[in-house]
Write an enzyme that holds these catalytic residues in place. Structure first.
Site, mmCIF file in Angstrom:
data_model
loop_
_atom_site.group_PDB
_atom_site.id
_atom_site.type_symbol
_atom_site.label_atom_id
_atom_site.label_comp_id
_atom_site.label_asym_id
_atom_site.label_seq_id
_atom_site.Cartn_x
_atom_site.Cartn_y
_atom_site.Cartn_z
ATOM 1 N N ASN A 9 0.864 -1.180 0.000
ATOM 2 C CA ASN A 9 0.000 0.000 0.000
ATOM 3 C C ASN A 9 0.903 1.233 0.000
ATOM 4 O OD1 ASN A 9 -1.843 2.020 0.406
ATOM 5 N ND2 ASN A 9 -2.471 1.372 2.461
ATOM 6 N N TRP A 10 0.996 1.849 -1.148
ATOM 7 C CA TRP A 10 1.922 2.995 -1.272
ATOM 8 C C TRP A 10 1.337 4.259 -0.640
ATOM 9 C CZ3 TRP A 10 4.221 2.703 -6.985
ATOM 10 C CH2 TRP A 10 4.981 1.541 -7.091
ATOM 11 N N LYS A 11 0.081 4.224 -0.248
ATOM 12 C CA LYS A 11 -0.579 5.398 0.351
ATOM 13 C C LYS A 11 -0.347 6.623 -0.558
ATOM 14 C CE LYS A 11 -0.197 3.184 4.798
ATOM 15 N NZ LYS A 11 -0.073 3.292 6.254
ATOM 16 N N HIS A 91 -9.531 1.299 5.302
ATOM 17 C CA HIS A 91 -8.220 1.487 5.936
ATOM 18 C C HIS A 91 -8.376 2.445 7.126
ATOM 19 C CE1 HIS A 91 -4.055 2.558 6.606
ATOM 20 N NE2 HIS A 91 -3.741 1.446 5.956
ATOM 21 N N GLU A 93 -6.713 4.835 8.031
ATOM 22 C CA GLU A 93 -6.503 6.253 7.692
ATOM 23 C C GLU A 93 -7.759 6.855 7.056
ATOM 24 O OE1 GLU A 93 -2.862 5.499 5.609
ATOM 25 O OE2 GLU A 93 -1.943 4.968 7.515
ATOM 26 N N GLU A 163 -5.083 -4.722 10.785
ATOM 27 C CA GLU A 163 -4.014 -3.743 10.974
ATOM 28 C C GLU A 163 -4.240 -3.004 12.292
ATOM 29 O OE1 GLU A 163 -2.169 -2.411 6.957
ATOM 30 O OE2 GLU A 163 -3.895 -1.164 7.366
ATOM 31 N N GLY A 169 2.921 2.460 10.832
ATOM 32 C CA GLY A 169 3.883 3.549 10.650
ATOM 33 C C GLY A 169 4.624 3.941 11.916
ATOM 34 N N SER A 209 3.724 -1.967 10.453
ATOM 35 C CA SER A 209 5.181 -2.079 10.635
ATOM 36 C C SER A 209 5.707 -3.474 10.313
ATOM 37 C CB SER A 209 5.591 -1.651 12.043
ATOM 38 O OG SER A 209 5.288 -0.283 12.240
ATOM 39 N N GLY A 230 2.981 -1.061 4.307
ATOM 40 C CA GLY A 230 3.039 0.363 3.977
ATOM 41 C C GLY A 230 4.468 0.769 3.652
ATOM 42 N N GLY A 231 5.139 1.370 4.625
ATOM 43 C CA GLY A 231 6.481 1.936 4.430
ATOM 44 C C GLY A 231 7.459 1.009 3.714
HETATM 45 P P1 13P Z 1 3.237 0.471 7.701
HETATM 46 O O1 13P Z 1 3.734 -0.840 7.118
HETATM 47 O O2 13P Z 1 3.977 1.662 7.194
HETATM 48 O O3 13P Z 1 3.147 0.397 9.195
HETATM 49 O O4 13P Z 1 1.731 0.662 7.181
HETATM 50 C C1 13P Z 1 0.833 -0.396 7.278
HETATM 51 C C2 13P Z 1 -0.390 -0.032 6.537
HETATM 52 O O5 13P Z 1 -1.150 0.829 6.950
HETATM 53 C C3 13P Z 1 -0.635 -0.705 5.259
HETATM 54 O O6 13P Z 1 -1.918 -0.469 4.808
#
Ligand code: 13P
Length: 246
Positions: A9-11, A91, A93, A163, A169, A209, A230-231
Site C-alpha cells: 500500500n503505497w498510500k 483502511h 486512515e 491492521e 507507521g 510495521s 506500507g512503508g
Molecule cells: P506500515 O507498514 O507503514 O506500518 O503501514 C501499514 C499499513 O497501513 C498498510 O496499509
C-alpha cells in the site's frame, strides 16, 4: 490451501517518476509462483499501472456510489473497466481522516463485489482499545455488519486485513502470537457464521510495521496468510525480502 498474498500500500507517496521506476523495478524481480503480489498505488496512477505484466494492481479506496456527480471519487465500475481485481477499503486512515464507518465501508464492499473486485477489508483496534483489553470486541464490531449483511459466497471473494492502528507507521509490530490470536479470532467469527470451509478459504493479512526483520515470523503463523505493507513496500529490496519470507 489459502492463497499467500502480499500487498504494497503505497498510500500518498511517490511522484510519477519514482512510482514508475519502482513499478519497473518490481516487475523485473522474480517472486515465488505461489505468492500473489499486489500493488496499491495512488489512484492517479491506476490506469497505467493496470497494464503491469506480473504484479496485480489494487486501488486504495473506491466510491460507495455508482457513477455520477461525486467530484473527486471513482467508481467500482471504473476499476473494473481497467480490469482491476482488488481494492482496499476501510483502511484506518480513511476511518480516521475521512470519518468512514461500517455502513459506508460495507456499501463500498457491495459495489466492488458487484463488479467482481475483491475487497481488501481492513480492521484493527487503537492503542487505547488494546490497553483496555477491548481489542477483540472492537474488531468484532468492525466486522459485524460485513458478517451479518453479506453471504458466504461474498466471503469467497474477500480478503480481510488486520491492521492494529498502533502498529501502523510507528515501528511497533504486534507480537506474532498476538497477531495470530486475532487472526484466529477473525477466522472463528467467519466460521460461526458461514462454516469452516468458507472460514478456511478467506485470506487474512497482517499490516502494521511489517518489515523484512519480522515478516518471516509473522507469516509462519497458521492464520496469517500474508501482509499489507506500507512503508517497507516503497523500497524494492525490502518489499521483495518480505515477499520471499513465506
Ligand atoms: P506500515 O507498514 O507503514 O506500518 O503501514 C501499514 C499499513 O497501513 C498498510 O496499509
Amino acid at each position: 490451501m489459502r492463497k499467500k498474498i502480499v500487498v504494497g500500500n503505497w498510500k500518498m507517496n511517490l511522484n510519477s517518476e519514482k512510482a514508475y521506476k519502482l513499478l519497473e523495478n518490481l516487475e523485473s524481480i522474480s517472486f515465488p509462483n505461489d505468492v500473489e503480489v499486489i500493488i496499491a498505488p495512488p489512484s492517479i496512477y491506476l490506469d497505467s499501472f493496470s497494464k503491469a505484466k506480473k504484479l496485480f494492481i489494487s486501488s486504495q479506496d473506491v466510491s460507495s456510489n455508482d457513477n455520477g456527480a461525486y467530484t473527486g471519487e471513482f467508481s467500482a465500475e471504473m476499476l473494473s473497466s481497467l480490469n482491476l481485481k482488488y481494492s482496499i477499503i476501510g483502511h484506518s486512515e480513511r476511518r480516521q481522516y475521512h470519518g468512514e464507518g461500517e455502513d459506508l465501508i460495507c456499501k463500498k464492499a457491495r459495489q466492488l463485489l458487484k463488479y467482481n473486485i475483491s475487497p481488501i477489508y481492513c480492521c484493527g483496534e487503537s492503542l487505547e482499545n488494546r490497553k483496555s483489553k477491548n481489542h477483540f470486541q472492537v474488531v468484532k464490531s468492525q466486522l459485524s455488519r460485513l458478517l451479518n449483511e453479506f453471504r458466504g459466497s461474498d466471503f469467497q471473494n474477500l480478503i480481510i486485513a488486520y491492521e492494529p492502528v498502533w502498529a501502523i507507521g510507528t515501528g511497533l509490530t504486534a507480537q506474532p502470537s498476538d497477531a495470530q490470536n486475532m487472526h484466529l479470532f477473525i477466522r472463528q467469527l467467519i466460521d460461526d457464521k458461514f462454516g469452516l470451509e468458507i472460514a478456511q478459504s478467506v485470506p487474512i493479512l497482517y499490516g502494521g510495521s511489517c518489515k523484512p526483520s519480522n515478516s518471516k515470523e509473522l507469516f509462519s503463523m497458521n492464520d496469517i496468510d500474508g501482509g499489507l505493507i506500507g512503508g517497507a513496500s516503497l523500497d524494492a529490496d525490502s518489499f521483495s525480502t518480505i515477499i520471499n519470507s513465506f
